[in-house]
Design an enzyme around this catalytic site. Structure first.
Site, PDB file in Angstrom:
ATOM      1  N   ARG A 126       0.806  -1.227   0.000  1.00 53.85           N
ATOM      2  CA  ARG A 126       0.000   0.000   0.000  1.00 53.85           C
ATOM      3  C   ARG A 126       0.842   1.283   0.000  1.00 53.85           C
ATOM      4  O   ARG A 126       0.397   2.321   0.489  1.00 53.85           O
ATOM      5  CB  ARG A 126      -0.985   0.018   1.177  1.00 53.85           C
ATOM      6  CG  ARG A 126      -1.929  -1.171   1.217  1.00 53.85           C
ATOM      7  CD  ARG A 126      -2.836  -1.245  -0.009  1.00 53.85           C
ATOM      8  NE  ARG A 126      -3.675  -2.434   0.043  1.00 53.85           N
ATOM      9  CZ  ARG A 126      -3.363  -3.594  -0.531  1.00 53.85           C
ATOM     10  NH1 ARG A 126      -2.232  -3.711  -1.226  1.00 53.85           N
ATOM     11  NH2 ARG A 126      -4.166  -4.632  -0.440  1.00 53.85           N
ATOM     12  N   SER A 161     -11.472   0.453   2.456  1.00 52.51           N
ATOM     13  CA  SER A 161     -10.800   0.031   3.690  1.00 52.51           C
ATOM     14  C   SER A 161     -10.059   1.219   4.293  1.00 52.51           C
ATOM     15  O   SER A 161      -9.209   1.819   3.639  1.00 52.51           O
ATOM     16  CB  SER A 161      -9.804  -1.097   3.399  1.00 52.51           C
ATOM     17  OG  SER A 161     -10.472  -2.237   2.932  1.00 52.51           O
ATOM     18  N   GLU A 214      -4.931   3.622   5.885  1.00 54.21           N
ATOM     19  CA  GLU A 214      -4.677   3.414   4.464  1.00 54.21           C
ATOM     20  C   GLU A 214      -5.186   4.628   3.692  1.00 54.21           C
ATOM     21  O   GLU A 214      -4.610   5.037   2.700  1.00 54.21           O
ATOM     22  CB  GLU A 214      -5.385   2.143   3.994  1.00 54.21           C
ATOM     23  CG  GLU A 214      -5.126   1.777   2.557  1.00 54.21           C
ATOM     24  CD  GLU A 214      -5.705   0.418   2.200  1.00 54.21           C
ATOM     25  OE1 GLU A 214      -6.482   0.351   1.238  1.00 54.21           O
ATOM     26  OE2 GLU A 214      -5.383  -0.573   2.890  1.00 54.21           O
TER      27      GLU A 214
END
Length: 309
Positions: free
Chosen positions: A180, A230, A300
């Site tokens: 990520r 998310s 995130e």
């Protein structure tokens, strides 16, 4: 501070670079984010060519104006005070082309659409992306992934504009792609396009995988409400959603923002939430999980913009 949006000099210069329909003044960014959150941008610009992207970056540099790349607003929270200066959205750069086992996609194209293009040409490797809502540029920015696959598995190279407005071609290795993350934000690159290398496959097999992943996504994720997807990265050895669920936080609400009852890893905007409420709920979840399990949940989702006055 005087809002840049009141500066007709900058507006006139933007109109020399791109057409009037591509320059919005005092535009509400909540209209351009998946969370439906965010205050106004002084200027929201949607260039149609790589040359326009370069010229807008150079204008911001020459006039010493703040510059922000919005992407398609899928993994982003814009604060209620909005964003000063020039905000760029690459939603008009959406071309996707296929040659053999190679797909070249412009940064504003949805990564979902690139995965569908791969299916059409019987190419395997992007099945994992069939449910990721972000743009190609955003997918590179955060090395997007799902269901065991990630962008770095299939990316060959990218064409970017650097901080000075120059075009560079970089290999995937030069982006430091990791879980990520990439060096794109640190370097200030603006992704123009990406080149993916895939493998020949069987249409029915590829489609079956994509159908299965789509079913899993639609059955487990709260797609009926605005959200940023998310919220947290997966902590080593744990699942963020499970930690949040075991902290009895499902259904927890601050204002119009709620920890989803369907999937605890999502925070949804169920009733005209403000960005401040959404961010406050993120902090509450982080503090509660840390207190109960001693695990730090790392965001995130990216938070940008100014607090309201």
């Amino acid at each position: 501070m005087i809002r840049v949006g009141l500066n007709h000099h900058i507006y006139d210069k933007l109109l020399k670079i791109t057409s009037q329909k591509n320059v919005m003044v005092d535009e509400k960014l909540k209209n351009h984010t998946y969370t439906r959150l965010g205050g106004k941008a002084d200027f929201l610009v949607t260039p149609e060519t790589y040359k326009e992207v370069q010229e807008i970056v150079k204008l911001a540099n020459n006039e010493n104006i703040p510059f922000t790349l919005l992407g398609n607003g899928s993994n982003l929270i814009v604060k209620d005070g909005g964003i000063r200066g020039i905000v760029m959205n690459l939603q008009r750069l959406t071309d996707i082309s296929t040659t053999g086992t190679t797909i070249v996609a412009q940064s504003g194209a949805r990564i979902i659409d690139v995965s569908r293009e791969a299916l059409t040409h019987r190419l395997s490797g992007l099945e994992f992306a069939c449910g990721i809502p972000g743009s190609v540029g955003g997918a590179l920015f955060m090395n997007a992934g799902a269901y065991g696959g990630e962008i770095k598995d299939v990316l060959v190279s990218t064409k970017v504009v650097d901080k000075k407005g120059n075009i560079q071609i970089l290999t995937a290795d030069q982006l430091d792609l990791d879980y990520r993350t990439s060096n794109i934000p640190e370097k200030g690159y603006i992704v123009l396009e990406a080149t993916f290398s895939l493998k020949k496959g069987n249409y029915e097999e590829i489609k079956a995988i994509m159908d299965d992943l789509t079913y899993k996504r639609e059955s487990k994720q709260p797609l009926e409400y605005p959200s940023c997807g998310s919220v947290f990265k997966r902590p080593p050895g744990y699942f963020a959603g499970k930690l949040i669920q075991d902290s009895d936080l499902q259904g927890k609400q601050i204002g119009g923002a709620q920890v989803s009852l369907k999937h605890a890893g999502f925070i949804v905007n169920i009733d005209n939430a403000t960005a401040s409420e959404y961010i406050a709920l993120i902090h509450h979840v982080q503090e509660t999980v840390m207190k109960k399990f001693g695990v730090k949940l790392e965001r995130e989702v990216k938070i940008i913009g100014e607090d309201p006055q």
